[in-house]
Motif scaffolding. Structure first.
Motif, short mmCIF file in Angstrom:
data_model
loop_
_atom_site.label_atom_id
_atom_site.label_comp_id
_atom_site.label_asym_id
_atom_site.label_seq_id
_atom_site.Cartn_x
_atom_site.Cartn_y
_atom_site.Cartn_z
N UNK A 1 -10.12 35.10 -15.02
CA UNK A 1 -9.99 33.71 -14.55
C UNK A 1 -8.72 33.49 -13.75
N UNK A 2 -7.62 34.09 -14.21
CA UNK A 2 -6.33 33.78 -13.59
C UNK A 2 -5.70 35.00 -12.92
N UNK A 3 -6.47 36.07 -12.76
CA UNK A 3 -5.98 37.20 -11.99
C UNK A 3 -6.09 36.93 -10.50
N UNK A 4 -5.72 37.94 -9.71
CA UNK A 4 -5.73 37.77 -8.25
C UNK A 4 -7.14 37.46 -7.75
N UNK A 5 -8.15 38.17 -8.32
CA UNK A 5 -9.52 37.94 -7.88
C UNK A 5 -10.01 36.55 -8.28
N UNK A 6 -9.67 36.11 -9.52
CA UNK A 6 -10.08 34.78 -9.97
C UNK A 6 -9.46 33.67 -9.15
N UNK A 7 -8.18 33.82 -8.84
CA UNK A 7 -7.49 32.81 -8.03
C UNK A 7 -8.09 32.75 -6.63
N UNK A 8 -8.40 33.92 -6.08
CA UNK A 8 -9.00 33.95 -4.74
C UNK A 8 -10.36 33.25 -4.74
N UNK A 9 -11.16 33.48 -5.78
CA UNK A 9 -12.47 32.82 -5.87
C UNK A 9 -12.31 31.31 -6.02
N UNK A 10 -11.29 30.89 -6.81
CA UNK A 10 -11.06 29.45 -7.00
C UNK A 10 -10.65 28.80 -5.68
N UNK A 11 -9.76 29.44 -4.94
CA UNK A 11 -9.33 28.87 -3.66
C UNK A 11 -10.50 28.81 -2.68
N UNK A 12 -11.34 29.84 -2.70
CA UNK A 12 -12.50 29.85 -1.81
C UNK A 12 -13.48 28.74 -2.17
N UNK A 13 -13.72 28.55 -3.47
CA UNK A 13 -14.64 27.49 -3.90
C UNK A 13 -14.07 26.11 -3.59
N UNK A 14 -12.76 25.96 -3.79
CA UNK A 14 -12.13 24.67 -3.48
C UNK A 14 -12.21 24.38 -1.99
N UNK A 15 -12.02 25.38 -1.16
CA UNK A 15 -12.13 25.19 0.28
C UNK A 15 -13.54 24.79 0.69
N UNK A 16 -14.55 25.43 0.08
CA UNK A 16 -15.93 25.06 0.41
C UNK A 16 -16.23 23.63 -0.02
N UNK A 17 -15.73 23.24 -1.20
CA UNK A 17 -15.97 21.87 -1.68
C UNK A 17 -15.32 20.85 -0.74
N UNK A 18 -14.11 21.13 -0.34
CA UNK A 18 -13.42 20.21 0.58
C UNK A 18 -14.17 20.12 1.91
#
Length: 363
Positions: free
Chosen positions: A139-156
């Motif tokens: 959840x909070x590793x590099x891959x998890x953070x990258x997925x979160x940023x990507x999902x947040x960007x798509x939502x925005x």
């Protein structure tokens, strides 16, 4: 620190065996954006080709429902259940085609990326999957953070597109609200199509980039160290030292068998020190002379030594010995081009059986 060092040492591309083993375990390159893009395309197809008729039918139902409320009694519990059932059936009729399209789109998106396969490894219970520390790292590793940023960007992005589309179509929506439900439903459909087209175009670019990145990242994760490549070659091809030893033993056995056949030879043709070929010919049995042994340098000297010890004639002919050594094979008949030269030597052998080890000068 150790992980970084390990990644730096993985300088070799993954072998075909490792790639195949990884795929068989179900660990494949997979883009999460491809199924999402397929879903948007499915919704767009539904809105363009199927929604108009369904929206018109649903609008007529809502108009009748709102204009004639007395036709829908709610006096008892059965009346309420019956009304809910009618409404749900109408909604299901409208969304049924879209659900089928969404399921088909998801399956197609997965099949295009990878052929379907049943992988037992993926469903086998593993303690690491329920590990709190492992889940925290995901959840909070590099891959998890990258997925979160990507999902947040798509939502925005989706929110921005919706806000822009609604702002542009505000007057159209307000005008549609004072019309009948059928017309208003079609207005909403037109606005939705515009929004879906914009989102689908951008999602196509995102999905293509994510697909390329996922495959590149998957290849990077599969990279191997030089030692891993060597170990795999040892496992698949065998230890080079052992294989070399086995080849050496096989050569020794073949050489010993060949030397054991020299005492049965009829004659030996030799270069004085470099080449020797032992031939056997028995009248009325062999169609042509057969090569029992051949050798070079020390092996050639050993053939001559065995031949002389067993009283086998040795003929020294530099050109013939050199030429035959290159073209004959052990346990095979000599080629036709040597018949005449060897026949002369055979005649000498049979003509001088009573003499001891005749020799012929170099020609």
């Amino acid at each position: 620190m150790s992980d970084a060092v390990d990644k730096d040492s993985k300088t070799e591309e993954a072998t075909e065996k490792k790639i195949q083993d990884t795929i068989e375990k179900g660990k494949v390159a997979h883009s999460k954006e491809a199924p999402l893009l397929a879903s948007f395309i499915a919704i767009l197809v539904f809105a363009v080709f199927f929604a108009q008729e369904d929206i018109a039918r649903l609008g007529m139902f809502l108009a009748m429902f709102l204009e004639k409320p007395e036709a829908w009694p709610l006096a008892t519990e059965h009346d309420v259940v019956a009304l809910y059932r009618i409404v749900l059936v109408e909604i299901a009729r409208m969304l049924g085609a879209m659900m089928i399209l969404l399921i088909a789109a998801g399956v197609i998106a997965s099949v295009i990326q990878h052929a379907p396969a049943f992988v037992l490894e993926r469903i086998r219970p593993q303690a690491s999957r329920i590990s709190l520390s492992g889940g925290w790292k995901r959840l909070f590793g590099a891959q998890g953070i990258a997925e979160f940023i990507k999902s947040l960007g798509k939502l925005c992005f989706v929110i921005a597109v919706l806000a822009f589309a609604v702002g542009e179509a505000r007057h159209q929506l307000l005008s549609g609200m004072i019309t009948n439900p059928v017309v208003f439903g079609l207005v909403i459909r037109d606005v939705a199509i515009d929004v879906l087209v914009s989102i689908t175009l951008v999602m196509t670019a995102i999905a293509v980039a994510d697909l390329i990145w996922s495959r590149f990242h998957w290849r990077q994760e599969l990279r191997m160290t030089r030692q891993e490549v060597k170990d795999e070659h040892k496992q698949s091809d065998g230890d080079p030292i052992i294989k070399s030893r086995m080849r050496s033993l096989a050569r020794d056995r073949a050489r010993n068998r060949m030397m054991g056949a020299v005492p049965n030879a009829t004659l030996v043709i030799a270069n004085p020190t470099h080449f020797a070929i032992a031939l056997k010919y028995v009248r009325d049995e062999d169609a042509a002379p057969v090569v029992l042994a051949k050798g070079q340098d020390l092996v050639a000297l050993k053939i001559r030594e065995i031949a002389e010890a067993n009283g086998i004639p040795v003929f020294e002919d530099v050109a013939l010995a050199r030429s035959m050594y290159k073209q004959v094979s052990v346990d095979s008949m000599i080629p036709a081009q040597f018949y005449q030269a060897v026949a002369e030597l055979v005649r000498i052998v049979y003509g001088n059986k009573s003499k001891a080890s005749p020799r012929r000068g170099t020609t």
